[in-house]
Design a protein around this motif. Structure first.
Motif, mmCIF file in Angstrom:
data_model
loop_
_atom_site.group_PDB
_atom_site.id
_atom_site.type_symbol
_atom_site.label_atom_id
_atom_site.label_comp_id
_atom_site.label_asym_id
_atom_site.label_seq_id
_atom_site.Cartn_x
_atom_site.Cartn_y
_atom_site.Cartn_z
ATOM 1 N N ASP B 250 0.856 -1.195 0.000
ATOM 2 C CA ASP B 250 0.000 0.000 0.000
ATOM 3 C C ASP B 250 0.888 1.239 0.000
ATOM 4 O O ASP B 250 1.866 1.303 0.754
ATOM 5 C CB ASP B 250 -0.903 0.038 1.254
ATOM 6 C CG ASP B 250 -1.903 -1.112 1.292
ATOM 7 O OD1 ASP B 250 -2.235 -1.656 0.221
ATOM 8 O OD2 ASP B 250 -2.345 -1.465 2.415
ATOM 9 N N ALA B 251 0.520 2.244 -0.797
ATOM 10 C CA ALA B 251 1.356 3.446 -0.918
ATOM 11 C C ALA B 251 1.507 4.139 0.437
ATOM 12 O O ALA B 251 2.604 4.562 0.801
ATOM 13 C CB ALA B 251 0.740 4.402 -1.940
ATOM 14 N N GLU B 255 5.153 4.687 2.273
ATOM 15 C CA GLU B 255 5.741 5.995 2.576
ATOM 16 C C GLU B 255 5.990 6.139 4.081
ATOM 17 O O GLU B 255 7.005 6.707 4.492
ATOM 18 C CB GLU B 255 4.839 7.124 2.067
ATOM 19 C CG GLU B 255 5.587 8.423 1.923
ATOM 20 C CD GLU B 255 4.703 9.604 1.528
ATOM 21 O OE1 GLU B 255 4.614 9.888 0.327
ATOM 22 O OE2 GLU B 255 4.120 10.238 2.428
ATOM 23 N N ARG B 285 -9.440 9.988 3.597
ATOM 24 C CA ARG B 285 -9.319 10.949 2.487
ATOM 25 C C ARG B 285 -7.845 11.274 2.200
ATOM 26 O O ARG B 285 -7.103 11.627 3.089
ATOM 27 C CB ARG B 285 -10.043 12.227 2.924
ATOM 28 C CG ARG B 285 -9.902 13.461 2.057
ATOM 29 C CD ARG B 285 -10.633 14.632 2.741
ATOM 30 N NE ARG B 285 -10.137 14.882 4.094
ATOM 31 C CZ ARG B 285 -9.059 15.603 4.388
ATOM 32 N NH1 ARG B 285 -8.375 16.176 3.442
ATOM 33 N NH2 ARG B 285 -8.663 15.758 5.641
ATOM 34 N N GLY B 286 -7.451 11.134 0.954
ATOM 35 C CA GLY B 286 -6.098 11.524 0.550
ATOM 36 C C GLY B 286 -5.032 10.460 0.784
ATOM 37 O O GLY B 286 -3.852 10.727 0.575
ATOM 38 N N PHE B 292 -1.796 8.966 -3.931
ATOM 39 C CA PHE B 292 -0.331 9.056 -3.984
ATOM 40 C C PHE B 292 0.141 9.126 -5.437
ATOM 41 O O PHE B 292 1.058 9.884 -5.768
ATOM 42 C CB PHE B 292 0.305 7.848 -3.275
ATOM 43 C CG PHE B 292 0.303 7.973 -1.776
ATOM 44 C CD1 PHE B 292 1.396 8.506 -1.106
ATOM 45 C CD2 PHE B 292 -0.785 7.569 -1.036
ATOM 46 C CE1 PHE B 292 1.396 8.627 0.277
ATOM 47 C CE2 PHE B 292 -0.801 7.688 0.352
ATOM 48 C CZ PHE B 292 0.290 8.217 1.014
ATOM 49 N N GLU B 294 -1.517 10.282 -8.014
ATOM 50 C CA GLU B 294 -1.876 11.594 -8.590
ATOM 51 C C GLU B 294 -0.912 12.659 -8.077
ATOM 52 O O GLU B 294 -0.456 13.518 -8.842
ATOM 53 C CB GLU B 294 -3.327 11.927 -8.227
ATOM 54 C CG GLU B 294 -3.930 13.114 -8.962
ATOM 55 C CD GLU B 294 -3.541 14.462 -8.387
ATOM 56 O OE1 GLU B 294 -3.529 15.451 -9.150
ATOM 57 O OE2 GLU B 294 -3.232 14.544 -7.164
ATOM 58 N N ALA B 295 -0.597 12.625 -6.771
ATOM 59 C CA ALA B 295 0.292 13.631 -6.178
ATOM 60 C C ALA B 295 1.697 13.534 -6.784
ATOM 61 O O ALA B 295 2.346 14.550 -7.027
ATOM 62 C CB ALA B 295 0.350 13.457 -4.660
ATOM 63 N N TRP B 298 1.622 15.096 -10.182
ATOM 64 C CA TRP B 298 1.568 16.563 -10.049
ATOM 65 C C TRP B 298 2.960 17.112 -9.740
ATOM 66 O O TRP B 298 3.408 18.088 -10.353
ATOM 67 C CB TRP B 298 0.570 16.942 -8.952
ATOM 68 C CG TRP B 298 0.602 18.386 -8.572
ATOM 69 C CD1 TRP B 298 0.027 19.425 -9.237
ATOM 70 C CD2 TRP B 298 1.237 18.953 -7.415
ATOM 71 N NE1 TRP B 298 0.271 20.598 -8.581
ATOM 72 C CE2 TRP B 298 1.011 20.347 -7.457
ATOM 73 C CE3 TRP B 298 1.977 18.418 -6.354
ATOM 74 C CZ2 TRP B 298 1.508 21.210 -6.480
ATOM 75 C CZ3 TRP B 298 2.470 19.276 -5.388
ATOM 76 C CH2 TRP B 298 2.224 20.656 -5.449
ATOM 77 N N LEU B 299 3.660 16.478 -8.770
ATOM 78 C CA LEU B 299 4.998 16.954 -8.402
ATOM 79 C C LEU B 299 5.950 16.886 -9.604
ATOM 80 O O LEU B 299 6.717 17.813 -9.855
ATOM 81 C CB LEU B 299 5.552 16.131 -7.234
ATOM 82 C CG LEU B 299 6.951 16.564 -6.773
ATOM 83 C CD1 LEU B 299 6.920 17.952 -6.150
ATOM 84 C CD2 LEU B 299 7.529 15.551 -5.779
ATOM 85 N N VAL B 302 5.250 19.783 -11.865
ATOM 86 C CA VAL B 302 5.732 21.044 -11.288
ATOM 87 C C VAL B 302 7.253 21.152 -11.461
ATOM 88 O O VAL B 302 7.776 22.188 -11.863
ATOM 89 C CB VAL B 302 5.354 21.135 -9.798
ATOM 90 C CG1 VAL B 302 6.205 22.181 -9.094
ATOM 91 C CG2 VAL B 302 3.867 21.453 -9.630
ATOM 92 N N ARG B 303 7.946 20.066 -11.162
ATOM 93 C CA ARG B 303 9.415 20.091 -11.254
ATOM 94 C C ARG B 303 9.893 20.288 -12.680
ATOM 95 O O ARG B 303 10.926 20.919 -12.915
ATOM 96 C CB ARG B 303 9.987 18.786 -10.679
ATOM 97 C CG ARG B 303 9.970 18.771 -9.160
ATOM 98 C CD ARG B 303 10.483 17.446 -8.623
ATOM 99 N NE ARG B 303 10.699 17.516 -7.180
ATOM 100 C CZ ARG B 303 10.970 16.463 -6.419
ATOM 101 N NH1 ARG B 303 11.057 15.261 -6.960
ATOM 102 N NH2 ARG B 303 11.155 16.604 -5.119
#
Lengths: 307, 307
Positions: B250-251, B255, B285-286, B292, B294-295, B298-299, B302-303
């Protein structure tokens, strides 16, 4: 073709002085704009390549217009910052003495920062508002007012004399200016960087701010600014303007931003850029890039059974 | 070639009953061992393929020998668990009545769990210690003692009668047994998994435990067991035995474990395996895997400046 740099005008403002401190300014064409939104819109429309505006002042706090434009307007990215000491000069027409001064003009921001000095040195003078300190200088040159509070660099431009310098009520006060570009790859890490993000709280709930702060604190990331603002989408809908030590390319910053992205309704990346004060963050045990790399390798070996 | 399963013997113990509940037990050869370390060493030496031992008892708590062996001995991996109700039978030689009983033998663990029943039903009987409940039954069969507290399944094996069943002072008490293999790829996630890790605290400092707990709480991971133990390497050197809801794949768990790995002196992965009680975690939630994913996307955008 030379680059075009926008700033909050008119000529002779502190913003112009800040703009001139950014790399490439000497070769760039300088375009003054009447308001912060006008300067930012010019950048959004690609009429200019860079825009410089004030973000916060260590005496009066953040500049709401700039924050709101960058948090909820069409995205722009901070690529640099400059800190300018808050220090005014009293500009007069040549030949004017302190005793001749009946009116002093300035931008409304300047007045509270010089209040004590004015009370002690020109106690009978009345204060007059101008849309900028440079405009106040122009009004003095035109003979409308007797003196203006402005940067000493504005004197030559308006043919005025500096009657007093280094005027400020608070020692070491600075204004922080930011340089903006249209979104793109952030400037590379320098080791002394700052990152700005906006976190949107969707459904407000107890502990929302603690959740956000914990994402940073547990990875040893120090915040340098946090400010809540309404989003404009109704009561209870708000955002946090957050600035932190480190670069989005740092592993600890990247993981914290992913955490924010997961727990917040939305997150806007506003920029990673070199700090003007070049303060180097203290990196806590277990939060160096190599600690993240080692932990990821360990997890991969555990998952694959090759531990 | 059939698999070989080790268990804490002799034949007729609760551990044997637990071992028989694990997949493949029917086809496996069953080997009793006299102690927990002996069973685990047999597994480490590859004399057996799986070992079953008790880990905790809902009345008396964890089994220190098992915890210490798995935390600091040569690594083994938990691949499954079984929960057995703590419920004893009073075994006697055929023909014995309650009034004839002057001595009751059992493993020391059984006695406190049946104390009240013994006081009410055989108030004048004396208790005698045995190295296992099965050994106590053997002593009854041999005529050394009058009765034994053991699993009812032990009666047939030792030619004894069940004089009373379902003896326990605490309702719903269970013993938790674990199945161990040599380290390898964990069993695949089932959605109702448990993960066990050991976190070693190097230099003790205020907030060390809070640091660890925060890694889990902020990712919505519920702990099911936490226990501090000395490492044996001197005062102040200690470890936490930690069990949590979820699988290492599991993510959110991955982490959190990387976070633990970064902030602790060392982390030992002891296993991810299906929960015997099949309790499904509530995923906050989240913290779903797709959050994880999707985030991270996104990162990356951005980078790279492609946000």
């Amino acid at each position: 073709m030379p680059q075009r740099y926008a700033y909050l005008g008119p000529q002779g403002t502190f913003t112009e002085a800040a703009m001139r401190s950014f790399p490439g300014a000497d070769e760039a064409e300088h375009l003054p704009y009447a308001t912060v939104p006008a300067a930012l819109d010019a950048l959004r429309r690609a009429e200019v390549d860079l825009a410089v505006v004030a973000l916060e002042n260590s005496v009066e706090g953040s500049v709401p217009t700039t924050l709101d434009e960058l948090a909820t307007g069409e995205p722009l990215q901070i690529v640099g910052e400059a800190h300018l000491p808050v220090s005014f000069a009293l500009l007069v027409r040549p030949g004017t003495d302190l005793g001749d001064i009946k009116t002093v003009a300035s931008h409304p921001h300047a007045q509270p920062q010089c209040r004590r000095w004015l009370a002690e040195n020109v106690p009978h003078a009345e204060w007059r508002a101008a849309t900028s300190n440079a405009e106040a200088a122009q009004h003095v040159a035109d003979g409308h007012y007797d003196a203006a509070l402005a940067g000493s660099f504005a004197a030559a431009r308006y043919g005025l004399s500096v009657l007093a310098e280094d005027i400020h009520d608070v020692a070491d006060a600075v204004t922080r200016f930011i340089a903006l570009r249209r979104p793109g790859t952030p400037p590379p890490p320098t080791g002394t960087d700052r990152t700005t993000v906006v976190a949107f709280i969707g459904e407000d709930h107890p502990g929302a701010l603690l959740e956000i702060l914990t994402e940073f604190s547990m990875r040893g990331i120090n915040l340098t600014l946090i400010q809540s603002r309404p989003t404009g989408a109704g009561l209870g809908s708000y955002l946090f303007w957050i600035e932190l030590e480190g670069h989005v390319d740092d592993a600890r910053v990247g993981e914290a931003l992913m955490g924010l992205r997961r727990v917040c309704a939305d997150v806007r990346f506003v920029g990673s850029y070199p700090r003007a004060d070049q303060v180097r963050p203290e990196i806590r045990r277990g939060t160096h890039d190599q600690d993240f790399t080692e932990a990821a390798a360990w997890l991969a070996s555990v998952r694959s059974g090759h531990a």
